[in-house]
Write an enzyme that holds these catalytic residues in place. Structure first.
Site, mmCIF file in Angstrom:
data_model
loop_
_atom_site.group_PDB
_atom_site.id
_atom_site.type_symbol
_atom_site.label_atom_id
_atom_site.label_comp_id
_atom_site.label_asym_id
_atom_site.label_seq_id
_atom_site.Cartn_x
_atom_site.Cartn_y
_atom_site.Cartn_z
ATOM 1 N N HIS A 202 0.834 -1.204 0.000
ATOM 2 C CA HIS A 202 0.000 0.000 0.000
ATOM 3 C C HIS A 202 0.866 1.251 0.000
ATOM 4 C CE1 HIS A 202 -2.510 -3.183 1.700
ATOM 5 N NE2 HIS A 202 -3.463 -2.605 0.991
ATOM 6 N N HIS A 330 -10.823 4.947 -1.666
ATOM 7 C CA HIS A 330 -10.462 3.599 -1.215
ATOM 8 C C HIS A 330 -10.382 3.514 0.306
ATOM 9 C CE1 HIS A 330 -7.038 1.089 0.238
ATOM 10 N NE2 HIS A 330 -7.847 0.152 -0.203
ATOM 11 N N HIS A 334 -13.040 1.502 3.273
ATOM 12 C CA HIS A 334 -12.553 0.576 4.307
ATOM 13 C C HIS A 334 -13.038 1.003 5.690
ATOM 14 C CE1 HIS A 334 -9.636 -2.359 2.726
ATOM 15 N NE2 HIS A 334 -9.405 -1.492 1.760
ATOM 16 N N PHE A 351 -6.073 -3.317 7.677
ATOM 17 C CA PHE A 351 -5.547 -4.134 6.584
ATOM 18 C C PHE A 351 -5.425 -5.614 6.954
ATOM 19 C CE2 PHE A 351 -3.294 -0.390 4.348
ATOM 20 C CZ PHE A 351 -4.402 -0.184 3.558
#
Ligand code: C2O
Length: 592
Positions: A202, A330, A334, A351
């Site tokens: 990422h 994005h 999340h 994550f």
């Protein structure tokens, strides 16, 4: 100006049953195809000195992922590799190498950095195959998750259910697949040969290609489990007002794709808040969302790296800088879905756990779609620079288990064209495409308010724990072609952080983003890195913003930083304005 696909007003076009490359021919710029045509030619010319035959090196077993570096540097291909081969070749450092699986360590995580009670590491295998994209006989079409049929939902659930029933140590099983994300994103792997430097997919240019490969194999595994090689994952169309709720099929508690660890206040009909501003008016939230999409896809970017993310090579510390899409929509999705009742926002909000919610793959379907739209659908008048030619980008590699549980090595360059990978997206209109904020009519009163606003040299480094205003000098008076650079941003990686940036904004209504003054966002999903802090930077294009506001003869602007979440976890080292550098000129194509 390249012409765009005809976009129907309020409804999506029906799914194309069998789109092919010719479908995109209509939409794509001709240069895309010319580039492809030139590539082969180019490779023959330039690679004579070394073993260039990319195809020959495919499907060759390598020992534990140790690949001959010469091969890696030479497999230049794909859309982005063609034009600049010679000029970028010497400049090459080393691309990120795939992890060494038997050195996978325990992932650490959670807000305190404590050890996770799960082992994210995949099974190891002595046999690694260089993956070769299979020929595409029938294009798969990924459908919008809000528009799928009951038959589709049935099939999809059956596939996920079978995935959950696979033996725990099968690399294709549900938790093993979820753990791929954990291992690649929470410090379980070090960069091969780079001591204890984390491998992280990422906050850099690896973001899009890594996740594309991840979904690619996930989709093939599901297809195999139900004996349907045309099975395609759905995408969560959160960029369109009709898709701005959690897709209903995911909230049926009896479904295999259900997950209980989600924010219960955000179940349908709650409208997703991509700006995380806390504004409670759904119409304002939709307008904010469309503004964010327009900004992160078009307005705030001056180069391919601004969209894709900053370079990340062998030896680079993690977090060189996320692209506009990664850090914007994005991240918001999340965190918006993650469950606040859980310690670290599980599942989607962190994550390490994100891949445990089937909605993750649907969310990332749309993230991947954004990449495709940006590559092939946005006209070059709006997005002039779409190419990353650096071999350290193209040859970066990852390992995945394929649908036959075979460990394969894949590269970024093979992930640049979704059609070559055998899938496309259902055509849905893009209401953000022209969602440019209305011009700011009042003249900015910098002169009036400016007296109380500190100059940039006096306040940095700055912890953004409250709304901050600062005067930043321009490179020229008036409407110049300029970028705003936020540099040496130090972040606590374990926290959800978000800061919005406004220019010459004086109305203090910071939950409305649909105005000319909104310049962009920095945000991140919590995750663990070796030392829980990382330094990064972002650039925001001001050129279009100036067109929509009166900067007259001003030689400075007032930048407002608005922390949305945990601003105390984010320090900004400095802010400056630079001239927008011209896009790199492509190397002259071979005269054939
Ligand atoms: Cu790998 Cu959306 O995260």
């Amino acid at each position: 100006m390249a012409s765009l696909p005809h976009l129907p007003g309020a409804t999506a076009t029906p799914p194309t049953t069998n789109p092919s490359h010719s479908t995109r021919t209509i939409f794509a710029k001709p240069s895309h195809f010319i580039t492809h045509a030139k590539r082969n030619n180019r490779l023959r010319i330039s690679c004579t000195a070394q073993n260039q035959n990319d195809n020959a090196s495919q499907n060759v077993e390598t020992s534990k992922g140790k690949v001959d570096r010469r091969n890696m540097l030479l497999g230049i291909g794909g859309l982005y590799g063609a034009t600049n081969l010679v000029s970028t070749h010497e400049a090459s450092a080393n691309p990120i190498q795939p992890p060494v699986l038997d050195k996978c360590g325990v992932a650490t995580n959670l807000n305190t950095g404590e050890l996770l009670d799960i082992n994210c590491c995949p099974p190891t295998s002595d046999k690694i195959i260089d993956y070769k994209l299979p020929p595409v006989f029938r294009m798969k079409t990924r459908p919008s998750a809000h528009r799928v049929s009951p038959e589709y939902i049935f099939k999809y659930n059956m596939a996920i259910d079978r995935m959950k029933r696979l033996p725990k140590d099968d690399p294709r099983s549900f938790m093993q697949q979820a753990n791929i994300h954990c291992a690649y994103c929470n410090g379980a792997y070090d960069q091969a040969g780079q001591g204890t430097l984390d491998l992280q997919v990422h906050n850099s240019w690896l973001f899009f290609p890594f996740h594309r490969w991840y979904l690619y194999f996930y989709e093939r595994i599901l297809g195999k489990l139900i004996g349907d090689p045309t099975f395609a994952l759905p995408f969560w169309n959160w960029d369109n007002p009709k898709g701005m709720t959690i897709p209903p099929m995911y909230v049926d508690p009896k479904a295999a794709i259900y997950d209980s660890k989600r924010n219960q206040d955000h179940l349908p009909p709650a409208v997703i808040d991509l700006g995380m501003t806390g504004n409670t008016d759904p119409l304002q939230v939709v307008s904010n969302n469309l503004t964010i999409m327009y900004s992160e896809m078009i307005r705030a970017n001056s180069s391919a790296l601004d969209f894709m993310g900053q370079p990340y090579k062998e030896g680079t510390p993690v977090n060189p800088g996320p692209g506009s899409s990664e850090r914007g929509s994005h991240t918001a999705v999340h965190v918006w879905v993650g469950d606040p009742r859980e310690k670290s926002g599980e599942n989607l909000g962190n994550f390490y756990s994100a891949g445990r919610d089937p909605l993750f793959y649907c969310h990332h379907g749309n993230v991947d779609r954004m990449w495709t739209l940006w590559q092939y659908f946005l006209p070059s008048s709006k997005v002039p620079d779409k190419k990353i030619t650096d071999p350290d980008f193209l040859n970066a590699a990852f390992l995945f288990y394929d649908e036959n549980a075979q460990l394969v090595r894949v590269t970024v360059k093979d992930a640049l064209d979704n059609l070559k990978m055998g899938y496309d997206y259902e055509r849905i209109d893009l209401p953000w495409l022209d969602y440019r904020p209305p011009p700011q009519t009042a003249v900015a009163k910098i002169k009036r308010t400016g007296t109380n606003v500190p100059k940039t040299e006096t306040i940095f480094p700055l912890i953004v724990d409250k709304i901050v205003r600062v005067r930043v000098p321009k490179t020229k008076k008036g409407k110049a072609d300029e970028l705003l650079v936020l540099e040496n941003i130090t972040v606590d990686t374990t926290k959800f952080l978000k800061v919005d940036v406004f220019v010459n904004d004086e109305d203090d209504n910071v939950t409305e983003l649909d105005k000319a003054a909104y310049a962009g966002t920095y945000a991140q999903v919590p995750h663990k890195t070796s030392n829980t802090s990382a330094t990064t930077s972002i650039r925001l294009k001001l050129t279009d913003l100036y067109d929509d506001m009166d900067v007259a003869d001003d030689d400075e602007i007032v930048v407002t930083l608005v922390p949305r979440h945990q601003g105390e976890g984010l320090t900004i080292g400095g802010i400056k304005i630079i001239e927008n550098p011209p896009p790199p000129t492509p190397a002259t194509p071979p005269s054939s």
